[in-house]
Design a protein around this motif. Structure first.
Motif, mmCIF file in Angstrom:
data_model
loop_
_atom_site.group_PDB
_atom_site.id
_atom_site.type_symbol
_atom_site.label_atom_id
_atom_site.label_comp_id
_atom_site.label_asym_id
_atom_site.label_seq_id
_atom_site.Cartn_x
_atom_site.Cartn_y
_atom_site.Cartn_z
ATOM 1 N N GLU A 209 24.702 29.100 25.722
ATOM 2 C CA GLU A 209 25.489 30.195 26.304
ATOM 3 C C GLU A 209 26.863 30.322 25.642
ATOM 4 N N ARG A 210 27.381 29.235 25.141
ATOM 5 C CA ARG A 210 28.639 29.334 24.397
ATOM 6 C C ARG A 210 28.405 30.077 23.081
ATOM 7 N N GLU A 211 27.274 29.790 22.447
ATOM 8 C CA GLU A 211 26.939 30.470 21.190
ATOM 9 C C GLU A 211 26.802 31.978 21.387
ATOM 10 N N SER A 212 26.136 32.376 22.473
ATOM 11 C CA SER A 212 25.857 33.803 22.685
ATOM 12 C C SER A 212 26.972 34.544 23.412
ATOM 13 N N GLY A 213 27.832 33.797 24.098
ATOM 14 C CA GLY A 213 28.884 34.429 24.899
ATOM 15 C C GLY A 213 28.486 34.693 26.328
ATOM 16 N N THR A 214 27.230 34.361 26.702
ATOM 17 C CA THR A 214 26.796 34.663 28.064
ATOM 18 C C THR A 214 27.457 33.759 29.104
ATOM 19 N N MET A 215 28.067 32.650 28.684
ATOM 20 C CA MET A 215 28.768 31.803 29.650
ATOM 21 C C MET A 215 29.924 32.545 30.314
ATOM 22 N N TRP A 216 30.413 33.591 29.627
ATOM 23 C CA TRP A 216 31.524 34.355 30.169
ATOM 24 C C TRP A 216 31.059 35.578 30.957
ATOM 25 N N THR A 217 29.801 35.970 30.808
ATOM 26 C CA THR A 217 29.356 37.241 31.398
ATOM 27 C C THR A 217 28.198 37.104 32.389
ATOM 28 N N LYS A 218 27.710 35.877 32.640
ATOM 29 C CA LYS A 218 26.547 35.715 33.522
ATOM 30 C C LYS A 218 26.815 36.208 34.943
ATOM 31 N N PHE A 219 28.096 36.291 35.310
ATOM 32 C CA PHE A 219 28.398 36.739 36.670
ATOM 33 C C PHE A 219 28.238 38.246 36.836
ATOM 34 N N ASN A 220 27.854 38.927 35.745
ATOM 35 C CA ASN A 220 27.419 40.317 35.891
ATOM 36 C C ASN A 220 26.222 40.426 36.829
ATOM 37 N N HIS A 221 25.498 39.337 36.995
ATOM 38 C CA HIS A 221 24.342 39.351 37.896
ATOM 39 C C HIS A 221 24.751 39.639 39.337
ATOM 40 N N SER A 222 25.977 39.250 39.705
ATOM 41 C CA SER A 222 26.431 39.509 41.078
ATOM 42 C C SER A 222 26.496 41.000 41.350
ATOM 43 N N GLY A 223 27.031 41.748 40.393
ATOM 44 C CA GLY A 223 27.093 43.201 40.557
ATOM 45 C C GLY A 223 25.727 43.835 40.474
ATOM 46 N N ALA A 224 24.884 43.311 39.582
ATOM 47 C CA ALA A 224 23.556 43.895 39.400
ATOM 48 C C ALA A 224 22.670 43.681 40.614
ATOM 49 N N SER A 225 22.792 42.520 41.249
ATOM 50 C CA SER A 225 21.913 42.237 42.388
ATOM 51 C C SER A 225 22.198 43.158 43.559
ATOM 52 N N GLY A 226 23.429 43.657 43.632
ATOM 53 C CA GLY A 226 23.778 44.623 44.674
ATOM 54 C C GLY A 226 23.820 43.994 46.057
ATOM 55 N N PRO A 227 24.266 44.760 47.050
ATOM 56 C CA PRO A 227 24.361 44.212 48.399
ATOM 57 C C PRO A 227 22.999 44.045 49.078
ATOM 58 N N ARG A 228 22.011 44.826 48.622
ATOM 59 C CA ARG A 228 20.719 44.809 49.327
ATOM 60 C C ARG A 228 19.576 45.022 48.344
ATOM 61 N N TRP A 229 18.489 44.250 48.512
ATOM 62 C CA TRP A 229 17.322 44.370 47.666
ATOM 63 C C TRP A 229 16.310 45.330 48.302
ATOM 64 N N PRO A 230 15.448 45.942 47.497
ATOM 65 C CA PRO A 230 14.537 46.993 47.991
ATOM 66 C C PRO A 230 13.357 46.434 48.792
ATOM 67 N N ARG A 231 13.615 46.107 50.049
ATOM 68 C CA ARG A 231 12.579 45.514 50.901
ATOM 69 C C ARG A 231 11.360 46.405 51.022
ATOM 70 N N GLU A 232 11.573 47.712 50.990
ATOM 71 C CA GLU A 232 10.467 48.637 51.184
ATOM 72 C C GLU A 232 9.385 48.474 50.119
ATOM 73 N N MET A 233 9.731 47.969 48.938
ATOM 74 C CA MET A 233 8.749 47.812 47.868
ATOM 75 C C MET A 233 7.771 46.674 48.150
ATOM 76 N N LEU A 234 8.108 45.785 49.067
ATOM 77 C CA LEU A 234 7.175 44.705 49.416
ATOM 78 C C LEU A 234 5.868 45.262 49.964
ATOM 79 N N LYS A 235 5.937 46.388 50.638
ATOM 80 C CA LYS A 235 4.730 47.005 51.196
ATOM 81 C C LYS A 235 3.795 47.530 50.107
ATOM 82 N N GLN A 236 4.316 47.647 48.886
ATOM 83 C CA GLN A 236 3.511 48.161 47.774
ATOM 84 C C GLN A 236 2.804 47.047 47.002
#
Length: 306
Positions: A209-236
């Motif tokens: 991760e130091r080589e790629s730079g992702t050690m500094w940006t992995k916390f983008n996942h917090s924004g991507a995950s959002g406040p709520r996941w699409p529960r309705e898709m479980l029915k599919q």
């Protein structure tokens, strides 16, 4: 360690991945959790998911912003750089690159929310689904969800463990920081073997991760995950599904695992007693057996439908 392979998806995101076993065997795609590279806590899982009497073609990969995959600069305004759907598209894009027309999916934590979206979007390809230590909703629950909020204990433990060194060039201090975070949610004191494994995997992950730079940006996942996941898709979801949850998960109450089981028709629930939001050595054989037992159901269903 397996060879690092790369694919640049139509989105422009470059994904690093590894494969194990023969491509002619049934395939299993492992989707890791929030901020987790494929080199963390999956080495033994890969081995356990492909025993000599039941071999599989196992695929694991670095999410965007982890490992050697693409690092995305954070937005100055704090807005999410991408969405959870974009991360799901990465997983689907990898399966298309590998020409997987029939495969099983294992999702861990945030990877669980991604896994059920893959299964819902590709019902003709996904043979079985395993949802490990995850939730139908994520951080935000609506009144109609009938679910308790996330536990504060795990968030506090992770916050206490996250202490990056002031000297950004102190490699040993960085590795120790990775180890503290890796072991923060252990319910029992880690064994010597677990500590050694954590040290080895964290050093590998940090160097990548130091080589790629992702050690500094992995916390983008917090924004991507959002406040709520699409529960309705479980029915599919239409494939055999197993939910594996920890009785003492410090982040996601057991009722979240029970709700997942209820939301997917025919799903089963395996509860790991005396275990937190973790995959310690003592539970891995049972987790792997639950996944493989469920995968066999998917294989049998696929044979009977042809």
């Amino acid at each position: 360690m397996a060879e690092d392979l790369f694919v640049t998806l139509p989105s422009g995101c470059r994904i690093c991945y590894q494969v194990f076993g023969k491509a002619s065997d049934p395939a299993i795609l492992i989707i890791s959790g929030h901020g987790s590279a494929m080199t963390q806590k999956t080495d033994e899982v890969v081995r356990l998911l492909s025993p000599p009497d039941d071999p599989h073609f196992v695929v694991r990969y670095d999410h965007r912003d982890t490992g050697l995959s693409t690092s995305f600069p954070q937005n100055p305004d704090g807005e999410p750089v991408y969405t959870l759907k974009d991360m799901v598209d990465d997983a689907i894009g990898l399966t298309e690159h590998l020409d997987l027309n029939s495969f099983h999916v294992v999702g861990i934590s945030l990877g669980g929310a991604m896994a059920w979206q893959v299964a819902a979007r590709l019902p003709d390809k996904v043979r079985s689904l395993a949802l490990v230590l995850t939730s139908p909703t994520g951080r935000q629950q609506n009144p109609g969800d009938d679910l308790p909020p996330l536990h504060l204990e795990g968030q506090w433990l992770l916050g206490e463990a996250f202490n990056p060194p002031e000297d950004h060039e102190d490699h040993e201090a960085w590795i120790q920081s990775y180890v503290r975070l890796d072991l923060a949610l252990h319910m029992q004191p880690p064994t010597e073997a677990e500590r050694a494994e954590s040290r080895r995997e964290c050093e590998i992950t940090y160097r990548r991760e130091r080589e790629s730079g992702t050690m500094w940006t992995k916390f983008n996942h917090s924004g991507a995950s959002g406040p709520r996941w699409p529960r309705e898709m479980l029915k599919q979801v239409r494939c055999p599904t197993v939910v594996v949850h920890a009785a003492k998960d410090q982040l996601l109450p057991l009722k979240h695992g029970e709700a997942l089981k209820d939301d997917v028709e025919g799903a089963t629930l395996v509860v790991l007693e005396d275990c937190g939001h973790e995959l310690p050595h003592r539970v891995r054989p049972r987790v792997a057996e639950a996944i493989l037992t469920n995968a066999r159901k998917g294989e049998q269903a696929g044979v009977s439908s042809t």
